[in-house]
Design a protein around this motif. Sequence first.
Motif, PDB file in Angstrom:
ATOM      1  N   ALA A 177      -4.957 -23.896  31.224  1.00 43.29           N
ATOM      2  CA  ALA A 177      -4.034 -23.497  30.156  1.00 43.29           C
ATOM      3  C   ALA A 177      -3.332 -24.712  29.568  1.00 43.29           C
ATOM      4  N   CYS A 178      -2.922 -25.665  30.407  1.00 44.99           N
ATOM      5  CA  CYS A 178      -2.281 -26.886  29.905  1.00 44.99           C
ATOM      6  C   CYS A 178      -3.251 -27.704  29.062  1.00 44.99           C
ATOM      7  N   TRP A 179      -4.485 -27.837  29.517  1.00 45.06           N
ATOM      8  CA  TRP A 179      -5.486 -28.587  28.767  1.00 45.06           C
ATOM      9  C   TRP A 179      -5.753 -27.929  27.427  1.00 45.06           C
ATOM     10  N   TRP A 180      -5.902 -26.598  27.425  1.00 49.39           N
ATOM     11  CA  TRP A 180      -6.174 -25.869  26.193  1.00 49.39           C
ATOM     12  C   TRP A 180      -5.016 -26.009  25.209  1.00 49.39           C
ATOM     13  N   ARG A 181      -3.798 -25.968  25.726  1.00 52.23           N
ATOM     14  CA  ARG A 181      -2.622 -26.077  24.855  1.00 52.23           C
ATOM     15  C   ARG A 181      -2.546 -27.459  24.211  1.00 52.23           C
ATOM     16  N   GLN A 182      -2.811 -28.503  24.991  1.00 51.07           N
ATOM     17  CA  GLN A 182      -2.792 -29.848  24.424  1.00 51.07           C
ATOM     18  C   GLN A 182      -3.911 -30.049  23.419  1.00 51.07           C
ATOM     19  N   ARG A 183      -5.045 -29.456  23.669  1.00 50.01           N
ATOM     20  CA  ARG A 183      -6.225 -29.687  22.836  1.00 50.01           C
ATOM     21  C   ARG A 183      -6.183 -28.900  21.533  1.00 50.01           C
ATOM     22  N   TYR A 184      -5.793 -27.636  21.584  1.00 48.13           N
ATOM     23  CA  TYR A 184      -5.955 -26.766  20.437  1.00 48.13           C
ATOM     24  C   TYR A 184      -4.660 -26.290  19.783  1.00 48.13           C
TER      25      TYR A 184
END
Length: 135
Positions: free
Chosen positions: A74-81
């Motif tokens: 979830a953290c990776w997705w939030r930073q990416r998108y």
Amino acid sequence: MQPLLALALGLAVLSAAAVGAPCVQGASAPACGASASEPVHAPLRFRKEPAVGAVALLGPYEILGGLALIGAAACWWRQRYMKGPRAAGAEELRLLAKRRLSAKSSLYVIEHGGREIMLAESERGITVIRDDSKP
């Protein structure tokens, strides 16, 4: 009266000790304090649970590991998108300062395209106060 009370108390203590004493093998019922119809006291048998293996103990750790992986994704997705759409070559808008003048008005200094712009926001709208180019 006191010797009679002492005698009664002593008799009570002796009879309690005789009742609580373990029976000797082959002793008669009155000497043992139990009747012949009562069974000999056997040790209590408790239910035995099967041994817990190492695999059964991994359940909570698997759940915590799964939650940690979901959180990392979830953290990776939030930073990416979730940064919002950006056009190629678009310049950034940066907020340099913000001051609240009253409950309904604020003053902002922003930087955009090499220029510093001072804006006033109120309930009537936004007003440009100063627009300076940086040297």
